[in-house]
Design a protein around this motif. Structure first.
Motif, PDB file in Angstrom:
ATOM      1  N   GLU A  25       0.815  -1.209   0.000  1.00 13.41           N
ATOM      2  CA  GLU A  25       0.000   0.000   0.000  1.00 13.41           C
ATOM      3  C   GLU A  25       0.854   1.267   0.000  1.00 13.41           C
ATOM      4  O   GLU A  25       1.641   1.499   0.924  1.00 13.41           O
ATOM      5  N   LEU A  26       0.679   2.072  -1.003  1.00 17.23           N
ATOM      6  CA  LEU A  26       1.484   3.287  -1.080  1.00 17.23           C
ATOM      7  C   LEU A  26       0.954   4.355  -0.155  1.00 17.23           C
ATOM      8  O   LEU A  26      -0.245   4.517   0.018  1.00 17.23           O
TER       9      LEU A  26
ATOM     10  N   TYR B 116      -7.663   0.073 -17.996  1.00 18.08           N
ATOM     11  CA  TYR B 116      -7.754  -0.769 -19.187  1.00 18.08           C
ATOM     12  C   TYR B 116      -7.418   0.058 -20.417  1.00 18.08           C
ATOM     13  O   TYR B 116      -7.992   1.127 -20.612  1.00 18.08           O
ATOM     14  N   VAL B 117      -6.484  -0.450 -21.194  1.00 17.84           N
ATOM     15  CA  VAL B 117      -6.065   0.284 -22.385  1.00 17.84           C
ATOM     16  C   VAL B 117      -6.611  -0.414 -23.618  1.00 17.84           C
ATOM     17  O   VAL B 117      -6.351  -1.604 -23.827  1.00 17.84           O
ATOM     18  N   PHE B 118      -7.375   0.319 -24.414  1.00 10.99           N
ATOM     19  CA  PHE B 118      -7.937  -0.218 -25.658  1.00 10.99           C
ATOM     20  C   PHE B 118      -7.064   0.217 -26.820  1.00 10.99           C
ATOM     21  O   PHE B 118      -6.901   1.402 -27.077  1.00 10.99           O
ATOM     22  N   LYS B 119      -6.482  -0.794 -27.496  1.00  9.75           N
ATOM     23  CA  LYS B 119      -5.595  -0.481 -28.622  1.00  9.75           C
ATOM     24  C   LYS B 119      -5.959  -1.430 -29.750  1.00  9.75           C
ATOM     25  O   LYS B 119      -5.838  -2.647 -29.603  1.00  9.75           O
ATOM     26  N   ALA B 120      -6.420  -0.887 -30.856  1.00 10.61           N
ATOM     27  CA  ALA B 120      -6.951  -1.703 -31.959  1.00 10.61           C
ATOM     28  C   ALA B 120      -7.965  -2.691 -31.373  1.00 10.61           C
ATOM     29  O   ALA B 120      -8.865  -2.281 -30.650  1.00 10.61           O
ATOM     30  N   ASP B 121      -7.809  -3.999 -31.595  1.00 12.61           N
ATOM     31  CA  ASP B 121      -8.815  -4.927 -31.058  1.00 12.61           C
ATOM     32  C   ASP B 121      -8.347  -5.593 -29.766  1.00 12.61           C
ATOM     33  O   ASP B 121      -8.892  -6.611 -29.353  1.00 12.61           O
ATOM     34  N   ARG B 122      -7.338  -5.010 -29.117  1.00 18.30           N
ATOM     35  CA  ARG B 122      -6.832  -5.584 -27.872  1.00 18.30           C
ATOM     36  C   ARG B 122      -7.235  -4.742 -26.674  1.00 18.30           C
ATOM     37  O   ARG B 122      -7.409  -3.534 -26.780  1.00 18.30           O
ATOM     38  N   VAL B 123      -7.380  -5.417 -25.521  1.00 24.42           N
ATOM     39  CA  VAL B 123      -7.544  -4.686 -24.258  1.00 24.42           C
ATOM     40  C   VAL B 123      -6.401  -5.099 -23.341  1.00 24.42           C
ATOM     41  O   VAL B 123      -6.195  -6.291 -23.100  1.00 24.42           O
ATOM     42  N   ILE B 124      -5.631  -4.148 -22.855  1.00 19.87           N
ATOM     43  CA  ILE B 124      -4.489  -4.448 -21.996  1.00 19.87           C
ATOM     44  C   ILE B 124      -4.782  -3.904 -20.611  1.00 19.87           C
ATOM     45  O   ILE B 124      -5.111  -2.720 -20.461  1.00 19.87           O
ATOM     46  N   GLU B 125      -4.674  -4.751 -19.600  1.00 19.75           N
ATOM     47  CA  GLU B 125      -4.917  -4.291 -18.235  1.00 19.75           C
ATOM     48  C   GLU B 125      -3.626  -3.775 -17.623  1.00 19.75           C
ATOM     49  O   GLU B 125      -2.594  -4.437 -17.676  1.00 19.75           O
ATOM     50  N   PHE B 126      -3.699  -2.603 -17.029  1.00 14.16           N
ATOM     51  CA  PHE B 126      -2.573  -2.050 -16.281  1.00 14.16           C
ATOM     52  C   PHE B 126      -2.927  -2.163 -14.806  1.00 14.16           C
ATOM     53  O   PHE B 126      -3.845  -1.517 -14.328  1.00 14.16           O
ATOM     54  N   GLU B 256       5.199  -1.269 -12.886  1.00 14.08           N
ATOM     55  CA  GLU B 256       4.154  -1.355 -13.916  1.00 14.08           C
ATOM     56  C   GLU B 256       3.209  -2.543 -13.761  1.00 14.08           C
ATOM     57  O   GLU B 256       2.140  -2.553 -14.369  1.00 14.08           O
ATOM     58  N   ASP B 257       3.606  -3.562 -12.987  1.00 14.33           N
ATOM     59  CA  ASP B 257       2.652  -4.648 -12.758  1.00 14.33           C
ATOM     60  C   ASP B 257       2.751  -5.185 -11.327  1.00 14.33           C
ATOM     61  O   ASP B 257       2.578  -6.378 -11.073  1.00 14.33           O
ATOM     62  N   MET B 258       3.052  -4.293 -10.390  1.00 13.16           N
ATOM     63  CA  MET B 258       3.323  -4.733  -9.022  1.00 13.16           C
ATOM     64  C   MET B 258       2.141  -5.424  -8.358  1.00 13.16           C
ATOM     65  O   MET B 258       2.315  -6.400  -7.633  1.00 13.16           O
ATOM     66  N   PHE B 259       0.937  -4.934  -8.617  1.00 11.14           N
ATOM     67  CA  PHE B 259      -0.211  -5.553  -7.931  1.00 11.14           C
ATOM     68  C   PHE B 259      -0.532  -6.917  -8.526  1.00 11.14           C
ATOM     69  O   PHE B 259      -0.875  -7.855  -7.816  1.00 11.14           O
ATOM     70  N   GLU B 260      -0.390  -7.002  -9.848  1.00 10.52           N
ATOM     71  CA  GLU B 260      -0.612  -8.275 -10.511  1.00 10.52           C
ATOM     72  C   GLU B 260       0.350  -9.333  -9.972  1.00 10.52           C
ATOM     73  O   GLU B 260      -0.042 -10.458  -9.669  1.00 10.52           O
TER      74      GLU B 260
END
Lengths: 377, 377
Positions: A25-26, B116-126, B256-260
Motif C-alpha cells: 500500500e502506497l 484498461y487500455v484499448f488499442k486496436a482490437d486488444r484490451v491491456i490491463e494495467f 508497472e505490474d506490481m499488484f498483478e
C-alpha cells in the motif's frame, strides 16, 4: 479476502507478523501539517530537534494563480515526504527568499528552487527533480554509511558494475586505521553524490592492484581508475583532489542532480545524447559513446550528457516536440548556451545513410567533436 | 540568464533550434479537463477517436473525505498524463463501477482500481502503480514496435543483459516471412509485459544456436532458454506456450505490474526478498538468490519475488515499520496468505552467525524452501 500472515525476518529469525493485505500500500498524504513555515523564531529549534533538516528555499509566492498552484504542489510533495520520513527523524521547512532573507543569509541558502539539507555540520544542496520519489531516495542515501565495505570478490563485482557513478575505493589496514578515518571524513563531504568504498581484505586489494592506504578514483564510464598521488592522504588532500577531478567527460543525467548537471556547462556547451540502454540500438549507441568519451577524456572541457529517456517518461513527448526528434531511436546533438547566432551544419550528403552503423557513427561523433572544439577552444 | 540554442539532430542533420533554458522543464498540469467521464453516450466515440483509449475503472466515489481526496489525486495523475500524451493521440476516461455498470460489462472491465487500455482490437490491463511516471512509461512502451530486431553482436549483448524480463527471440528469413508475421502477432498479445526479439542475421542466430524459424523462450534470471517445440509456430501455438510458461520462479517487483505480481500467489505463498542491487551486499545476496531459483525452477509452484527497495523509496519506511526489518541490509521472508495460524520457526541457534556468508545463506534458503514446500505440496 483472506487475511495475510507475513513472516519476514531480520536475516536470521522468522518473525511472524499479522498483516492485512497491505504489503504494497502506497502512502497517501494524511493531511497533517508537518512542513514548517520557517521564521527567525523557529529555525534554531528546528535545526536542534532533528537529525536532518530539509529547507526548501523559494521565491516569494506570486500573485498568478498558476504559480500559486505550483507552489501548493511543491508543498504537497514536501508534506508527503515529511510524513513518510517521520520515522527517520527528518524535519522539513520552507524559507521565503524575500520574507526570510536574513535567515537565508545566515544559513547560506543561495539558489531559489533548491532544497538544502542540514546534517550535523554539513549543508547538502539538492538541485534535482522535486518529486516525492526522488527526494525520498536522496534522503535515504544520506542516512546510509558514507563508506561501503567490500569484503569479497562477489561484492567487488557489484562495485565494478557501477560505471555510471563517480566512485573511490581505498585499501586500509582496518576500521581503526587513521587513514581510513580521514577517508571516511572525506566521504561525508560528498555523500550522496560521490560513492566511497573501502576494503580491509588483501585479496580484494590485490584484484584492484591497490597498495595499503592507496585510494583509486574512478571517473564514470572510464575503464581505468586514477590513483590519487601521495598516499597516505589526509581528509583535505582527498577533498582537494576530488573537487578538482569530479567533472566527468561523460555523465548520465540523474533525477537527483539533473539541474546541477544541466547548468554545469563550460562556455555553455554540452554534447547531449539520448539513448535507451534497454533497447538494443540504444545500447549499441551508448557503447560507441563511451568509446568516444574514453578516447577524448584528456580534453578537460568536453562534456557529454547522456539522457536515458526511460528515466524521464513524462519529458519524452515534450523533448520530442521541442527538439523535433523521435526518441524511440537514439539521438545526439549539441547544446550551446552562448552562441546565440547558431549555425546550420549541412550533413545532408550523409542523410541517406544509416549512421548507426558503427563506422559512420564514429565519423559523426568526430564531426560533433570538432564542432564542439572550435566553439570551446 | 543566457538564452539557449540547441542543435539536436534526428540522427543525421544538425537542426538548429531556438530554445529558452527549458530543456529540462517538467510538465505541470495546465488545468484543462481532458479525462472524460465515460457514459453510454460518449464511449463509442472515444474508442473511435483515439489510437489508444485508457479507461480507469473505479469504485463509486465514497462519502468519506479521505477517499474523495484520493480519487481527486488519481484524477490529477490521469489529467497530467493525458496532457503529456496529447501529442500521441491517447484518450483517457473514468468508468464508475456502479453508475456505468452496463458499459463496464460491455467493455469487459472487471477489476476496480485497474486501468484498461484499448488499442486496436486488444484490451491491456494495467495493474501497476498509478503514478504519472509509471503510467506514461507503460503507454510509451505500448506505442513501440512489438518486436525489436537484433542486427549484430553488440545489440545481442543488450539482449543478454535483460535477465529481469521474460523474453523471446526468434530467427527468421526476413521481415516478409509468414512465420515472422505469426511471431509479431503473438508479440502484440503480450506487449508490453513480455519482450519479443527477432533476428534475420545468420551470425546472430549462430551465436544463439537458433535454427531457422526457431523461437527460444527465456525465463527471468535463468541461464539457459527453452526452445519452443514444433517449429515453425503459428500465432496460436506461441500464445499457448507462453501462457503456460509465463509464471517465473524468480521475478523482480516492477512498478508497472506490481499488484498483478503480488496477487499472483499459489495457495497464498511467495518468498519475498529485499535486496538493493546497487549495494555490494545486496548484489551478493541476489546472486545467491538467483542460484537458488535456478536450482529449484523445476518446482512449478515456487514463487520468489525480489524487491529492490531503491525502486520504491516511499515504501521503505513503511515496510521497515510493518515488517520490523532494516532495509539497509538484504532481508528475506515468506508471505503466506492462507495459513492464518502462522507458526514461529526458531532458528535462534544460528542467530549469532552472519548468515550472509554464502554457505549459511544457502542453508537458510533451504530452510525457507522446505517451509515453503510443506505448506504448498
Amino acid at each position: 479476502m483472506l487475511s495475510l500472515w507475513l513472516f519476514l525476518l531480520p536475516c536470521i529469525n522468522f518473525v511472524p507478523q499479522a498483516l492485512s493485505e497491505k504489503g504494497l500500500e502506497l502512502p497517501q498524504y494524511d493531511g497533517k501539517d508537518r512542513v514548517l513555515d520557517i521564521n527567525d523564531k523557529n529555525y534554531k529549534k528546528a535545526l536542534k530537534q532533528h537529525s536532518m533538516l530539509c529547507l526548501f528555499y523559494h521565491e516569494p509566492i506570486a500573485d498568478s494563480k498558476e504559480l500559486q498552484k505550483q507552489h501548493q504542489m511543491t508543498e504537497l510533495v514536501l508534506e508527503l515526504v515529511a510524513q513518510v520520513m517521520e520515522e527517520k527523524d527528518i524535519g522539513f521547512g520552507m524559507v521565503d527568499s524575500h520574507k526570510d532573507a536574513k535567515i537565508a543569509k545566515k544559513l547560506g541558502l543561495e539558489e531559489e528552487g533548491s532544497m538544502y539539507v542540514f546534517k550535523a555540520d554539513r549543508v547538502i544542496e539538492f538541485d534535482g527533480l522535486l518529486s516525492a520519489n526522488t527526494l525520498a531516495e536522496f534522503l535515504l542515501d544520506l542516512l546510509e554509511e558514507p563508506v561501503e565495505i567490500i569484503g569479497n570478490a562477489l561484492e567487488l563485482r557489484a562495485f565494478d558494475r557501477m560505471e555510471e557513478d563517480i566512485r573511490l575505493i581505498g585499501y586500509f589496514k582496518s576500521e581503526e586505521s587513521e587513514h581510513y578515518e580521514a577517508f571516511k571524513e572525506a566521504a561525508e563531504q560528498f555523500q550522496p553524490y560521490i560513492k566511497f568504498f573501502a576494503t580491509f581484505e588483501k585479496s580484494v586489494a590485490k584484484e584492484l592492484s591497490l597498495k595499503l592506504n592507496e585510494v583509486d578514483f574512478y571517473e564514470p564510464f572510464m575503464e581505468e581508475p586514477v590513483s590519487i598521488p601521495g598516499k597516505p592522504h589526509s581528509e583535505e588532500e582527498l577533498v582537494e583532489f576530488i573537487t578538482e577531478h569530479r567533472r566527468p567527460t561523460l555523465r548520465k543525467l540523474r533525477a537527483e542532480d539533473m539541474f546541477e548537471t544541466w547548468e554545469d556547462d563550460i562556455e555553455g556547451i554540452h554534447i547531449v545524447a539520448f539513448a535507451e540502454e534497454e533497447d538494443p540500438d540504444g545500447y549499441e549507441f551508448l557503447e560507441i559513446l563511451k568509446e568516444v568519451a574514453r578516447d577524448n577524456t584528456h580534453l578537460p572541457e568536453l562534456s557529454i550528457v547522456w539522457i536515458d529517456p526511460d528515466d524521464f517518461p513524462l519529458l519524452i513527448p515534450y523533448w520530442e516536440k521541442t527538439f523535433k526528434v523521435d526518441l524511440f531511436r537514439p539521438q545526439i546533438g549539441v547544446v550551446n548556451v552562448t552562441d546565440e547566432t547558431g549555425a546550420t551544419h549541412d550533413l545532408s550528403a550523409a542523410s541517406h545513410l544509416d549512421i548507426w552503423e558503427s563506422d559512420l557513427c564514429v565519423f559523426f561523433f568526430s564531426v560533433l567533436l570538432s564542432f564542439f572544439l572550435t566553439h570551446i577552444c
